[in-house]
Design a protein around this motif. Sequence first.
Motif, PDB file in Angstrom:
ATOM      1  N   ARG A 165      41.856 -60.019  92.723  1.00  0.00           N
ATOM      2  CA  ARG A 165      42.197 -59.123  93.812  1.00  0.00           C
ATOM      3  C   ARG A 165      41.653 -57.724  93.542  1.00  0.00           C
ATOM      4  O   ARG A 165      41.648 -57.261  92.408  1.00  0.00           O
ATOM      5  CB  ARG A 165      43.718 -59.048  93.979  1.00  0.00           C
ATOM      6  N   ALA A 166      41.214 -57.087  94.606  1.00  0.00           N
ATOM      7  CA  ALA A 166      40.670 -55.738  94.449  1.00  0.00           C
ATOM      8  C   ALA A 166      41.710 -54.668  94.732  1.00  0.00           C
ATOM      9  O   ALA A 166      41.407 -53.474  94.643  1.00  0.00           O
ATOM     10  CB  ALA A 166      39.462 -55.553  95.372  1.00  0.00           C
ATOM     11  N   GLN A 167      42.934 -55.057  95.095  1.00  0.00           N
ATOM     12  CA  GLN A 167      43.941 -54.069  95.439  1.00  0.00           C
ATOM     13  C   GLN A 167      44.376 -53.281  94.205  1.00  0.00           C
ATOM     14  O   GLN A 167      44.308 -53.767  93.079  1.00  0.00           O
ATOM     15  CB  GLN A 167      45.158 -54.756  96.054  1.00  0.00           C
ATOM     16  N   ILE A 168      44.821 -52.056  94.420  1.00  0.00           N
ATOM     17  CA  ILE A 168      45.238 -51.200  93.318  1.00  0.00           C
ATOM     18  C   ILE A 168      46.699 -51.417  92.973  1.00  0.00           C
ATOM     19  O   ILE A 168      47.107 -51.214  91.835  1.00  0.00           O
ATOM     20  CB  ILE A 168      44.963 -49.718  93.677  1.00  0.00           C
ATOM     21  N   ASN A 169      47.484 -51.855  93.945  1.00  0.00           N
ATOM     22  CA  ASN A 169      48.897 -52.084  93.668  1.00  0.00           C
ATOM     23  C   ASN A 169      49.056 -53.177  92.606  1.00  0.00           C
ATOM     24  O   ASN A 169      48.255 -54.115  92.541  1.00  0.00           O
ATOM     25  CB  ASN A 169      49.638 -52.507  94.932  1.00  0.00           C
ATOM     26  N   PRO A 170      50.072 -53.082  91.756  1.00  0.00           N
ATOM     27  CA  PRO A 170      50.262 -54.093  90.698  1.00  0.00           C
ATOM     28  C   PRO A 170      50.487 -55.481  91.270  1.00  0.00           C
ATOM     29  O   PRO A 170      51.114 -55.655  92.319  1.00  0.00           O
ATOM     30  CB  PRO A 170      51.502 -53.594  89.948  1.00  0.00           C
ATOM     31  N   THR A 171      49.974 -56.473  90.592  1.00  0.00           N
ATOM     32  CA  THR A 171      50.170 -57.879  90.948  1.00  0.00           C
ATOM     33  C   THR A 171      50.969 -58.557  89.848  1.00  0.00           C
ATOM     34  O   THR A 171      51.102 -58.032  88.738  1.00  0.00           O
ATOM     35  CB  THR A 171      48.818 -58.594  91.102  1.00  0.00           C
ATOM     36  N   ASN A 202      48.833 -40.530  89.975  1.00  0.00           N
ATOM     37  CA  ASN A 202      49.734 -39.613  90.651  1.00  0.00           C
ATOM     38  C   ASN A 202      50.605 -38.876  89.639  1.00  0.00           C
ATOM     39  O   ASN A 202      50.382 -38.959  88.428  1.00  0.00           O
ATOM     40  CB  ASN A 202      50.594 -40.358  91.683  1.00  0.00           C
ATOM     41  N   GLN A 203      51.594 -38.151  90.135  1.00  0.00           N
ATOM     42  CA  GLN A 203      52.394 -37.322  89.236  1.00  0.00           C
ATOM     43  C   GLN A 203      53.221 -38.152  88.270  1.00  0.00           C
ATOM     44  O   GLN A 203      53.722 -37.652  87.263  1.00  0.00           O
ATOM     45  CB  GLN A 203      53.331 -36.393  90.033  1.00  0.00           C
ATOM     46  N   TYR A 204      53.389 -39.460  88.548  1.00  0.00           N
ATOM     47  CA  TYR A 204      54.155 -40.327  87.657  1.00  0.00           C
ATOM     48  C   TYR A 204      53.259 -41.083  86.685  1.00  0.00           C
ATOM     49  O   TYR A 204      53.738 -41.880  85.877  1.00  0.00           O
ATOM     50  CB  TYR A 204      54.967 -41.339  88.465  1.00  0.00           C
ATOM     51  N   GLY A 205      51.943 -40.886  86.765  1.00  0.00           N
ATOM     52  CA  GLY A 205      51.032 -41.623  85.906  1.00  0.00           C
ATOM     53  C   GLY A 205      50.738 -43.015  86.404  1.00  0.00           C
ATOM     54  O   GLY A 205      50.420 -43.913  85.616  1.00  0.00           O
ATOM     55  N   ILE A 206      50.813 -43.248  87.726  1.00  0.00           N
ATOM     56  CA  ILE A 206      50.572 -44.548  88.339  1.00  0.00           C
ATOM     57  C   ILE A 206      49.310 -44.461  89.183  1.00  0.00           C
ATOM     58  O   ILE A 206      49.083 -43.473  89.887  1.00  0.00           O
ATOM     59  CB  ILE A 206      51.771 -44.986  89.201  1.00  0.00           C
ATOM     60  N   LEU A 207      48.509 -45.513  89.153  1.00  0.00           N
ATOM     61  CA  LEU A 207      47.250 -45.531  89.897  1.00  0.00           C
ATOM     62  C   LEU A 207      47.491 -45.617  91.393  1.00  0.00           C
ATOM     63  O   LEU A 207      48.399 -46.329  91.857  1.00  0.00           O
ATOM     64  CB  LEU A 207      46.406 -46.730  89.456  1.00  0.00           C
ATOM     65  N   HIS A 208      46.664 -44.902  92.172  1.00  0.00           N
ATOM     66  CA  HIS A 208      46.654 -45.057  93.622  1.00  0.00           C
ATOM     67  C   HIS A 208      45.272 -44.672  94.119  1.00  0.00           C
ATOM     68  O   HIS A 208      44.476 -44.034  93.413  1.00  0.00           O
ATOM     69  CB  HIS A 208      47.732 -44.191  94.277  1.00  0.00           C
ATOM     70  N   SER A 209      44.979 -45.092  95.331  1.00  0.00           N
ATOM     71  CA  SER A 209      43.683 -44.793  95.916  1.00  0.00           C
ATOM     72  C   SER A 209      43.634 -43.339  96.358  1.00  0.00           C
ATOM     73  O   SER A 209      44.622 -42.779  96.859  1.00  0.00           O
ATOM     74  CB  SER A 209      43.424 -45.719  97.111  1.00  0.00           C
ATOM     75  N   VAL A 210      42.470 -42.716  96.181  1.00  0.00           N
ATOM     76  CA  VAL A 210      42.319 -41.317  96.598  1.00  0.00           C
ATOM     77  C   VAL A 210      42.497 -41.193  98.092  1.00  0.00           C
ATOM     78  O   VAL A 210      43.004 -40.194  98.601  1.00  0.00           O
ATOM     79  CB  VAL A 210      40.939 -40.786  96.162  1.00  0.00           C
ATOM     80  N   ALA A 211      42.131 -42.241  98.834  1.00  0.00           N
ATOM     81  CA  ALA A 211      42.219 -42.177 100.300  1.00  0.00           C
ATOM     82  C   ALA A 211      43.618 -42.446 100.804  1.00  0.00           C
ATOM     83  O   ALA A 211      43.895 -42.282 101.983  1.00  0.00           O
ATOM     84  CB  ALA A 211      41.254 -43.196 100.916  1.00  0.00           C
TER      85      ALA A 211
END
Length: 948
Positions: A165-171, A202-211
């Motif tokens: 999967r290419a999604q950034i959210n955890p799987t 982000n401010q919590y150290g978790i990945l997210h998309s810039v968009a």
Amino acid sequence: MSLVPVQQHDLDITYQGYSFAGFNDIAKFLRNYNNAERYQILCNLRDQFMEQLEDKEHHVAVFYENAIQDPGYLAHSANDLQSWQPMADVQQRVVSTRHRIETAVQTVLGLWPDAGRQGLLPNNPTHGYMEQMRRAARGYRFEEAKQRLVAVITARVTNPKAGRRAQINPTPQDWANVVKMERSPIPPVDFGLLQAFDMELNQYGILHSVATPPLGTGRAETMPDTPRVRRTSTRIQAGQMTPPAGRQWLTQQEMIIGTRSPKAPSAGRSDVSMATRDSDVLSVMLDSDIMQLGMETGLGPSIPAYHAAAQTLGSGTPTASRLGVDDAGNTYEPTAEEVANVPGDAEVPMQQCTCLDVPNGFKQRLNATRPLTTPAALAMLSEFVTYTEDEGARFCFAHGQKMGKKIGLQTKRLTGPELKNRLQTIHQARARIYELKSDKGTYQWFRQSNRPRRPGDYLGVYRIQPMIKAPFYFDAQEILKSLGFSYALPTFNKDGNIRLQIFNYLFKSPETWLALSEEFDMYRWHLRRIGGRGNLGWLRNALYTQVQQIIRSDLLYYVLYACLRPDNNWRLISYPYYMKYSDKEDATSAYFRHMDLNIPALINGRGENQIQGSVSLVDETPDNCTEMILGGKHFLSDWWERIKTRGLQTNGFIHRMEPGMWTNEDKQLWGDWTPVPCKRGEVRISMPHNPHGSMPATALRQTILPWFCGIRDDNETLEVEDSGTRSSLAAAHRDMLPAPNSPSGHPSRYGVAPFRFPAAVEIYGLSPVADALVGRLLWTSPAVIHERNILLGPDDKARVELINSTRDRAMAMARANMRTVQAMEREAFGRKSYWYCKENGVGEVSDDDDDPDSDTQEAYKAAEEATDARRKDKGKGKAITTHEPDEERKKGVLGRSSLVRLVTNLERPASHRTDRLECYVRPRNATTATATGIGAQAGSFSRPSRAA
């Protein structure tokens, strides 16, 4: 009853041209039919739902939960339950899955309280996702887990492959990979790589998309079944001094939820209508309130806003403490004169139901005591709110309380407005209910059993939470080097065996050693040959001699074990094993070759860290010592495959090395049996993978086997589970008895001491770690931990001082104890005492193995005849019992079970018999009875009176 809130547009169900968007539409439709018709409709809808089972299993479960409470179903389903069984199975499966998800969520939030607030918990998590996340939460601290999760997601997104999967959210697979990382180093974050793939932290150290806005910063998330929020007002009729007929008087708390068919306010009474707006569960939040909380899109407020929302919702207070309502549903403000004539609260109990237009079935579900899962309770709350919003119904305070209890609220001290406000806040934020239950500002709304455990819940009467200590690690090689054994670890890893001189202090004083070693002869004097068989060179009754206790409590020996164990486990406990005492008389019987653990299990890791050792008390020679095959860890698996091809494999707790198991070909590959003689005071420490044995005795040989076993992190389970528990070994040391099982897990059977030796005297209180090694203290004791830090810490001088001071105390206590040992042995055995016979030149005494007396023989004969008679009756088809029949009990005839207890008692030494027969005969309606000449008081019981 719904299991979870379901969006209205999710259903695709029709009936005779009617299309149902949601379950509320089905409920409204069914109200127009009688029970028989309702049941036919339910069966039709059931079949449609089951056709959609593959895609909408959850809807099937929700429909079934509602259908079984419908009057039509209750009236007509008794003869048709089989047709509903497939749907019932689906519902049970869904409920079970949701329960597992909820349990996992609560576990995660208990370990990681900030996981929900920081966005790692999805709104509708799957069981697979929560199970993998739960495993990660049990293995890592929260901050470390986030860092590993970033590394895993970065590797997945930046290395696209088919099926990934290419999604950034955890799987779920991401969390599984986090668990697989174990304790490997965390890769550093490559911010350039993240930027190339439009990602950032982000401010919590978790990945997210810039968009996409990061989690927790206002990202729109759909919340199912969001209620409509509206402004309402209630009509107040003025100019009436007394309530008209049909009106009822309601206290403010009884008016907490809903009014019927609200109408436009009368002129001049808008201030009162604004005050009474607080009575409608969906009219409390004004549009301005929604705008302030950022909920204009139907989103639940963020966690910090929950508490503020509660304060806002509870701020409105009606100007009149009592309101009147007529049959049309209009409320009005009474005058002072009217209020004076209203019955008091004592005449109108608060628990009296004054609900209006609420279906009895729903009230019955509120009254039910069956606990609900969180999703099911939230679904009921949504239904609760729907009645007040769409049906114009009103709930009394009592049923409002019950609704609060269904979702876990603490309602005992809440007023009407407070309860209403909290119900609405929970309903608005139901998509984030787990965050609401764990947030610092709102968790106290809920009962402790209905929310994740917080660190403060474990404090009890304490005010401050102790800091979580980091796992304890120590440098084994540096410690060994400081002790002068720098060669030990490399040699041990190569051969699986090492010999070290550490117990020469035992022999420093010849007088002291002579006194201590003579205790071995005392035990050998008392050793019995069971069944005429020899004891194979083992002193099976010597488990707690003074020397054995000194060695088990030796701190240097403990340090060596902790450093040489492959897992460096420092939680150890000594297994109370008997000592080796062989001489020329045991020339053949003392010979053996074996392995102490189940080999297939050992190859798979069971007991692989349980290193073994012995302490020699005499100088051994190459022809009178232990022998073994070195380096077993490196070839055990390949050798065992050869054993299986030869058909010689076994699967017991212990494997005897039979002829043909170690061939000349094996010797050429891995070496031959090697003698391992130890000098007096040397220890031999070996890996469990090495086959080993004892040579035929050619001279005196005395060895002690301390058997330090590892304790797992729960401070109870041993590394080889079949060998017992920490508690069982601690009880054995305390009572000075054998352990129930051997270190390999084999039950202790042959040659087991049945009671504590009367002259066994404890050595105790030498040091906290010494007491922990024999189970007197837990390894969690602060005193034990402090001393462990010294023994396995960097301060070499403090370590040596502690070891030497403990040894001095042990030797002093042992010398003093030997006087007690002699006195207690004389007292217990009299003229057959070892010390008495030695002083008086008595060479040998007879064993206590007298023939049974005539009474016992007669009792045995009577029991045998009774047993034969019952066997004959059984052959004739008569019913018999394994216990003594009532007639035999009344006659005083002993059955088999009574006989066993009787003979066992009579065969004991006189000092260990019971004072009375232990209920061997229990005649009914009699105070005493005689069993074949043996007097016994009926029903009497006393424990054995032992000499020590």
